[in-house]
Structures are given as C-alpha cells and as structure tokens.
Design a protein around this motif. Sequence first.
Motif, PDB file in Angstrom:
ATOM      1  N   MET A  79     -29.323 -71.440  29.669  1.00 60.38           N
ATOM      2  CA  MET A  79     -29.481 -70.866  30.992  1.00 60.38           C
ATOM      3  C   MET A  79     -30.370 -71.767  31.840  1.00 60.38           C
ATOM      4  O   MET A  79     -31.404 -72.227  31.413  1.00 60.38           O
ATOM      5  N   SER A  80     -29.968 -71.977  33.072  1.00 59.67           N
ATOM      6  CA  SER A  80     -30.681 -72.864  33.974  1.00 59.67           C
ATOM      7  C   SER A  80     -31.750 -72.106  34.747  1.00 59.67           C
ATOM      8  O   SER A  80     -31.574 -70.958  35.124  1.00 59.67           O
ATOM      9  N   ASP A  81     -32.884 -72.787  34.983  1.00 61.17           N
ATOM     10  CA  ASP A  81     -33.931 -72.213  35.823  1.00 61.17           C
ATOM     11  C   ASP A  81     -33.684 -72.518  37.296  1.00 61.17           C
ATOM     12  O   ASP A  81     -34.438 -72.080  38.158  1.00 61.17           O
ATOM     13  N   LYS A  82     -32.646 -73.270  37.564  1.00 68.13           N
ATOM     14  CA  LYS A  82     -32.324 -73.671  38.920  1.00 68.13           C
ATOM     15  C   LYS A  82     -31.765 -72.481  39.701  1.00 68.13           C
ATOM     16  O   LYS A  82     -30.863 -71.797  39.237  1.00 68.13           O
ATOM     17  N   PRO A  83     -32.317 -72.208  40.903  1.00 65.77           N
ATOM     18  CA  PRO A  83     -31.755 -71.131  41.729  1.00 65.77           C
ATOM     19  C   PRO A  83     -30.310 -71.429  42.105  1.00 65.77           C
ATOM     20  O   PRO A  83     -29.913 -72.586  42.222  1.00 65.77           O
ATOM     21  N   ILE A  84     -29.544 -70.376  42.313  1.00 59.66           N
ATOM     22  CA  ILE A  84     -28.139 -70.522  42.695  1.00 59.66           C
ATOM     23  C   ILE A  84     -27.917 -69.737  43.984  1.00 59.66           C
ATOM     24  O   ILE A  84     -28.349 -68.586  44.111  1.00 59.66           O
ATOM     25  N   ILE A  85     -27.229 -70.359  44.939  1.00 55.95           N
ATOM     26  CA  ILE A  85     -26.834 -69.716  46.190  1.00 55.95           C
ATOM     27  C   ILE A  85     -25.325 -69.831  46.269  1.00 55.95           C
ATOM     28  O   ILE A  85     -24.784 -70.937  46.254  1.00 55.95           O
ATOM     29  N   GLN A  86     -24.639 -68.698  46.317  1.00 61.66           N
ATOM     30  CA  GLN A  86     -23.172 -68.695  46.309  1.00 61.66           C
ATOM     31  C   GLN A  86     -22.633 -67.959  47.531  1.00 61.66           C
ATOM     32  O   GLN A  86     -22.988 -66.812  47.787  1.00 61.66           O
ATOM     33  N   VAL A  87     -21.769 -68.640  48.280  1.00 63.65           N
ATOM     34  CA  VAL A  87     -21.106 -68.032  49.429  1.00 63.65           C
ATOM     35  C   VAL A  87     -19.896 -67.274  48.896  1.00 63.65           C
ATOM     36  O   VAL A  87     -18.990 -67.874  48.324  1.00 63.65           O
ATOM     37  N   ARG A  88     -19.893 -65.974  49.088  1.00 64.96           N
ATOM     38  CA  ARG A  88     -18.807 -65.139  48.572  1.00 64.96           C
ATOM     39  C   ARG A  88     -17.681 -65.025  49.596  1.00 64.96           C
ATOM     40  O   ARG A  88     -17.934 -64.926  50.800  1.00 64.96           O
ATOM     41  N   ASP A  89     -16.460 -65.042  49.109  1.00 65.79           N
ATOM     42  CA  ASP A  89     -15.304 -64.884  49.980  1.00 65.79           C
ATOM     43  C   ASP A  89     -15.388 -63.553  50.723  1.00 65.79           C
ATOM     44  O   ASP A  89     -15.599 -62.503  50.106  1.00 65.79           O
ATOM     45  N   ASN A  90     -15.236 -63.619  52.036  1.00 65.29           N
ATOM     46  CA  ASN A  90     -15.199 -62.433  52.899  1.00 65.29           C
ATOM     47  C   ASN A  90     -16.424 -61.535  52.738  1.00 65.29           C
ATOM     48  O   ASN A  90     -16.337 -60.326  52.955  1.00 65.29           O
ATOM     49  N   GLY A  91     -17.547 -62.117  52.349  1.00 61.63           N
ATOM     50  CA  GLY A  91     -18.730 -61.293  52.128  1.00 61.63           C
ATOM     51  C   GLY A  91     -20.032 -62.030  52.303  1.00 61.63           C
ATOM     52  O   GLY A  91     -20.161 -62.915  53.140  1.00 61.63           O
ATOM     53  N   SER A  92     -20.987 -61.648  51.502  1.00 58.72           N
ATOM     54  CA  SER A  92     -22.367 -62.082  51.637  1.00 58.72           C
ATOM     55  C   SER A  92     -22.635 -63.435  50.979  1.00 58.72           C
ATOM     56  O   SER A  92     -21.753 -64.059  50.402  1.00 58.72           O
ATOM     57  N   ILE A  93     -23.898 -63.830  51.076  1.00 57.56           N
ATOM     58  CA  ILE A  93     -24.399 -65.007  50.363  1.00 57.56           C
ATOM     59  C   ILE A  93     -25.266 -64.467  49.229  1.00 57.56           C
ATOM     60  O   ILE A  93     -26.287 -63.805  49.469  1.00 57.56           O
TER      61      ILE A  93
END
Length: 68
Positions: free
Chosen positions: A1-15
Amino acid sequence: MSDKPIIQVRDNGSILVKGDVELLDAEGNKYETKPAFSLCRCGASKNKPFCDGSHKQIEFESVTRAND
C-alpha cells in the motif's frame, strides 16, 4: 500500500481525495476531513467544497482522461 495521496476525477461526478492531505481555504484555514473525501466538481453542492451528491440531480456530465 502506498502512502502517496491519490486524487481521482470521477466520471460525471466528484473529485475523490484519499490519503494524508490537508484541505485549506483561500486564507489557509484547515477544513476538517476524513482519510477519504469528495470535492464538488459540478458547482451545485450545498456543502462546498465537499460533494453532497447534487451532480446526480442536475445530471452533471463530464468525462475527462489524462493524456498519455
């Protein structure tokens, strides 16, 4: 498991934001967050900057992909 933060743009929705991050307002004040939270992308949330699911009611559409 990575300690790196993840930011994901969701289709038709939030971040979606996961990991050890601080969310600050324009004046540097810290928002209370959980280890994973969603940010509004549609502009309709009544709980900005957080997503409250309003994108579903307004039928927000946006599908973005990173360029290779």
